[in-house]
Design a protein around this motif. Structure first.
Motif, PDB file in Angstrom:
ATOM      1  N   VAL A  86       0.843  -1.192   0.000  1.00 49.30           N
ATOM      2  CA  VAL A  86       0.000   0.000   0.000  1.00 49.30           C
ATOM      3  C   VAL A  86       0.878   1.241   0.000  1.00 49.30           C
ATOM      4  CG1 VAL A  86      -1.647   1.329   1.360  1.00 49.30           C
ATOM      5  CG2 VAL A  86      -1.903  -1.144   1.169  1.00 49.30           C
ATOM      6  N   GLY A  87       0.500   2.249  -0.777  1.00 52.72           N
ATOM      7  CA  GLY A  87       1.215   3.509  -0.780  1.00 52.72           C
ATOM      8  C   GLY A  87       2.209   3.670  -1.906  1.00 52.72           C
ATOM      9  N   THR A  88       2.626   2.579  -2.534  1.00 51.42           N
ATOM     10  CA  THR A  88       3.514   2.695  -3.681  1.00 51.42           C
ATOM     11  C   THR A  88       2.673   2.921  -4.927  1.00 51.42           C
ATOM     12  OG1 THR A  88       3.475   0.290  -4.011  1.00 51.42           O
ATOM     13  CG2 THR A  88       5.247   1.183  -2.657  1.00 51.42           C
ATOM     14  N   ALA A  89       3.197   3.700  -5.882  1.00 47.96           N
ATOM     15  CA  ALA A  89       2.472   4.023  -7.111  1.00 47.96           C
ATOM     16  C   ALA A  89       1.091   4.582  -6.777  1.00 47.96           C
ATOM     17  CB  ALA A  89       2.343   2.806  -8.023  1.00 47.96           C
ATOM     18  N   PRO A  90       0.985   5.905  -6.538  1.00 45.37           N
ATOM     19  CA  PRO A  90      -0.292   6.504  -6.115  1.00 45.37           C
ATOM     20  C   PRO A  90      -1.486   6.089  -6.965  1.00 45.37           C
ATOM     21  CG  PRO A  90       1.445   8.143  -6.028  1.00 45.37           C
ATOM     22  CD  PRO A  90       2.056   6.908  -6.646  1.00 45.37           C
ATOM     23  N   GLU A  91      -1.294   5.973  -8.278  1.00 48.27           N
ATOM     24  CA  GLU A  91      -2.409   5.667  -9.167  1.00 48.27           C
ATOM     25  C   GLU A  91      -2.929   4.238  -9.008  1.00 48.27           C
ATOM     26  OE1 GLU A  91       1.334   4.495 -11.335  1.00 48.27           O
ATOM     27  OE2 GLU A  91       0.672   6.160 -10.056  1.00 48.27           O
ATOM     28  N   ARG A  92      -2.272   3.434  -8.208  1.00 52.48           N
ATOM     29  CA  ARG A  92      -2.747   2.075  -7.950  1.00 52.48           C
ATOM     30  C   ARG A  92      -3.446   1.961  -6.600  1.00 52.48           C
ATOM     31  NH1 ARG A  92       1.201  -2.503 -10.549  1.00 52.48           N
ATOM     32  NH2 ARG A  92       1.210  -1.678 -12.668  1.00 52.48           N
ATOM     33  N   ASN A  93      -3.724   3.102  -6.009  1.00 48.54           N
ATOM     34  CA  ASN A  93      -4.400   3.155  -4.713  1.00 48.54           C
ATOM     35  C   ASN A  93      -5.596   4.099  -4.785  1.00 48.54           C
ATOM     36  OD1 ASN A  93      -2.201   1.955  -2.566  1.00 48.54           O
ATOM     37  ND2 ASN A  93      -1.185   3.023  -4.249  1.00 48.54           N
ATOM     38  N   ILE A  94      -6.515   3.921  -3.844  1.00 48.78           N
ATOM     39  CA  ILE A  94      -7.576   4.897  -3.650  1.00 48.78           C
ATOM     40  C   ILE A  94      -7.334   5.612  -2.327  1.00 48.78           C
ATOM     41  CG2 ILE A  94      -9.268   3.617  -5.014  1.00 48.78           C
ATOM     42  CD1 ILE A  94     -10.535   2.702  -2.339  1.00 48.78           C
ATOM     43  N   VAL A  95      -7.860   6.813  -2.213  1.00 47.34           N
ATOM     44  CA  VAL A  95      -7.787   7.579  -0.966  1.00 47.34           C
ATOM     45  C   VAL A  95      -9.185   7.651  -0.368  1.00 47.34           C
ATOM     46  CG1 VAL A  95      -7.361   9.853   0.036  1.00 47.34           C
ATOM     47  CG2 VAL A  95      -5.772   8.927  -1.667  1.00 47.34           C
ATOM     48  N   VAL A  96      -9.275   7.438   0.931  1.00 46.61           N
ATOM     49  CA  VAL A  96     -10.571   7.388   1.616  1.00 46.61           C
ATOM     50  C   VAL A  96     -10.580   8.356   2.789  1.00 46.61           C
ATOM     51  CG1 VAL A  96     -12.063   5.955   3.069  1.00 46.61           C
ATOM     52  CG2 VAL A  96     -11.069   5.008   0.973  1.00 46.61           C
ATOM     53  N   HIS A  97     -11.675   9.100   2.911  1.00 46.66           N
ATOM     54  CA  HIS A  97     -11.927   9.917   4.104  1.00 46.66           C
ATOM     55  C   HIS A  97     -13.173   9.352   4.768  1.00 46.66           C
ATOM     56  CE1 HIS A  97     -12.975  14.048   6.028  1.00 46.66           C
ATOM     57  NE2 HIS A  97     -12.315  13.282   6.863  1.00 46.66           N
ATOM     58  N   VAL A  98     -13.035   8.879   5.978  1.00 46.58           N
ATOM     59  CA  VAL A  98     -14.150   8.263   6.703  1.00 46.58           C
ATOM     60  C   VAL A  98     -15.034   9.359   7.289  1.00 46.58           C
ATOM     61  CG1 VAL A  98     -14.813   6.739   8.592  1.00 46.58           C
ATOM     62  CG2 VAL A  98     -12.754   6.229   7.243  1.00 46.58           C
ATOM     63  N   LEU A  99     -16.296   9.399   6.843  1.00 45.74           N
ATOM     64  CA  LEU A  99     -17.255  10.378   7.363  1.00 45.74           C
ATOM     65  C   LEU A  99     -18.044   9.831   8.543  1.00 45.74           C
ATOM     66  CD1 LEU A  99     -18.677  11.749   3.980  1.00 45.74           C
ATOM     67  CD2 LEU A  99     -16.778  12.637   5.343  1.00 45.74           C
ATOM     68  N   ASN A 100     -18.286   8.514   8.503  1.00 47.20           N
ATOM     69  CA  ASN A 100     -19.013   7.870   9.597  1.00 47.20           C
ATOM     70  C   ASN A 100     -18.588   6.409   9.669  1.00 47.20           C
ATOM     71  OD1 ASN A 100     -21.370   7.873  11.603  1.00 47.20           O
ATOM     72  ND2 ASN A 100     -21.928   6.182  10.255  1.00 47.20           N
ATOM     73  N   GLU A 101     -18.327   5.927  10.869  1.00 49.77           N
ATOM     74  CA  GLU A 101     -17.960   4.531  11.051  1.00 49.77           C
ATOM     75  C   GLU A 101     -19.196   3.721  11.406  1.00 49.77           C
ATOM     76  OE1 GLU A 101     -14.815   3.905  13.795  1.00 49.77           O
ATOM     77  OE2 GLU A 101     -13.322   4.976  12.590  1.00 49.77           O
ATOM     78  N   GLY A 102     -19.394   2.631  10.678  1.00 55.50           N
ATOM     79  CA  GLY A 102     -20.531   1.770  10.942  1.00 55.50           C
ATOM     80  C   GLY A 102     -20.267   0.828  12.102  1.00 55.50           C
ATOM     81  N   THR A 103     -21.225  -0.059  12.324  1.00 49.30           N
ATOM     82  CA  THR A 103     -21.126  -0.998  13.433  1.00 49.30           C
ATOM     83  C   THR A 103     -20.906  -2.429  12.963  1.00 49.30           C
ATOM     84  OG1 THR A 103     -23.544  -1.227  13.434  1.00 49.30           O
ATOM     85  CG2 THR A 103     -22.584   0.426  14.902  1.00 49.30           C
ATOM     86  N   GLY A 104     -20.898  -2.626  11.659  1.00 50.02           N
ATOM     87  CA  GLY A 104     -20.698  -3.975  11.138  1.00 50.02           C
ATOM     88  C   GLY A 104     -19.276  -4.455  11.354  1.00 50.02           C
ATOM     89  N   THR A 105     -19.074  -5.770  11.209  1.00 48.41           N
ATOM     90  CA  THR A 105     -17.744  -6.354  11.418  1.00 48.41           C
ATOM     91  C   THR A 105     -17.154  -6.919  10.131  1.00 48.41           C
ATOM     92  OG1 THR A 105     -18.800  -8.430  12.089  1.00 48.41           O
ATOM     93  CG2 THR A 105     -18.155  -6.888  13.840  1.00 48.41           C
ATOM     94  N   GLY A 106     -17.963  -7.565   9.326  1.00 48.18           N
ATOM     95  CA  GLY A 106     -17.464  -8.141   8.090  1.00 48.18           C
ATOM     96  C   GLY A 106     -17.472  -7.138   6.949  1.00 48.18           C
ATOM     97  N   CYS A 107     -16.932  -7.554   5.798  1.00 44.65           N
ATOM     98  CA  CYS A 107     -16.882  -6.707   4.603  1.00 44.65           C
ATOM     99  C   CYS A 107     -17.374  -7.494   3.394  1.00 44.65           C
ATOM    100  CB  CYS A 107     -15.452  -6.241   4.332  1.00 44.65           C
ATOM    101  SG  CYS A 107     -14.692  -5.268   5.641  1.00 44.65           S
ATOM    102  N   PRO A 108     -17.877  -6.806   2.377  1.00 43.53           N
ATOM    103  CA  PRO A 108     -18.266  -7.501   1.150  1.00 43.53           C
ATOM    104  C   PRO A 108     -17.064  -8.157   0.467  1.00 43.53           C
ATOM    105  CG  PRO A 108     -19.213  -5.305   1.232  1.00 43.53           C
ATOM    106  CD  PRO A 108     -18.207  -5.379   2.334  1.00 43.53           C
ATOM    107  N   LEU A 109     -17.329  -9.245  -0.226  1.00 42.10           N
ATOM    108  CA  LEU A 109     -16.340  -9.884  -1.075  1.00 42.10           C
ATOM    109  C   LEU A 109     -16.554  -9.423  -2.513  1.00 42.10           C
ATOM    110  CD1 LEU A 109     -16.605 -13.538   0.317  1.00 42.10           C
ATOM    111  CD2 LEU A 109     -14.938 -11.771   0.960  1.00 42.10           C
ATOM    112  N   PHE A 110     -15.585  -9.686  -3.363  1.00 42.41           N
ATOM    113  CA  PHE A 110     -15.698  -9.268  -4.760  1.00 42.41           C
ATOM    114  C   PHE A 110     -16.897  -9.913  -5.445  1.00 42.41           C
ATOM    115  CE2 PHE A 110     -14.654  -9.837  -9.299  1.00 42.41           C
ATOM    116  CZ  PHE A 110     -14.516  -8.510  -9.653  1.00 42.41           C
TER     117      PHE A 110
END
Length: 210
Positions: free
Chosen positions: A73-97
């Motif tokens: 993470v962090g190498t080659a800026p164009e291969r990363n996205i930048v995120v600003h967290v506006l609100n943190e949810g309460t869930g624990t898992g994440c979606p899969l592809f």
């Protein structure tokens, strides 16, 4: 004479095509002047500033490597996205592809000549942001552009993020519809639910008002 007529006709058609293309380019130049340089400079500056914020202990900003790449993470800026967290949810898992999600989102470009706040090119809510009245859309993660799909695979239910996607992980050099080529995309995304592959996606029920 017939050959001369066909030759002149071909020249006129070529001239018309060139004129039409030139006019289109002029319109793009007026609405989106120096668009590639503007977008690349903005994203690279944002990337650098985000690295500094993270190093300073600000946990509301993240840099996430696109899911299709393996380097750190962090190498080659164009291969990363930048995120600003506006609100943190309460869930624990994440979606899969391979999952399907229910989300709210609004997509915006950088400011241009006619749009000082940036053109909103797509959105799922038209009035005020209100989770009690908005209806989340159903989308398959694999159907989304790389940067968007990457963000979703790191979000928890209830998270609301501003996601900055470089054009390499968006619509590239060609663009699509109202989005010109070389556009960095800014999305406001809220993850409401996700469903594993093969799971039935129920109709959405809005929360009851208190």
């Amino acid at each position: 004479m017939k050959h001369t007529y066909l030759y002149l006709t071909a020249l006129l058609l070529c001239a018309f095509a060139l004129t039409f293309t030139a006019c289109g380019d002029d319109e793009d130049d007026k609405e989106y002047p120096n668009w590639r340089q503007t977008n690349e400079a903005y994203y690279n500056q944002l990337f650098t500033e985000t690295q500094e914020r993270i190093a300073g202990g600000d946990t509301s900003w993240k840099i996430i490597r696109n899911y299709t790449f393996e380097e750190p993470v962090g190498t080659a800026p164009e291969r990363n996205i930048v995120v600003h967290v506006l609100n943190e949810g309460t869930g624990t898992g994440c979606p899969l592809f391979t999952d399907t999600v229910r989300i709210h989102y609004r997509g915006r470009l950088l400011p241009s000549t006619s749009y000082p706040d940036g053109l909103v090119f797509d959105e799922t809510w038209l009035t005020d942001y209100d989770l009690e009245t908005m209806y989340p859309v159903k989308l398959g993660v694999p159907s989304l552009i790389d940067g968007f799909a990457t963000a979703l695979q790191h979000m928890h239910i209830g998270d609301r993020w501003e996601v900055y996607i470089p054009y390499q992980l968006g619509y590239g050099t060609k663009g699509q519809d109202a989005i010109p080529g070389y556009s960095m995309l800014k999305f406001d995304i809220t993850l409401m639910a996700y469903y594993r592959a093969g799971q039935v996606v129920p109709e959405w029920k809005a929360p009851r008002r208190r």
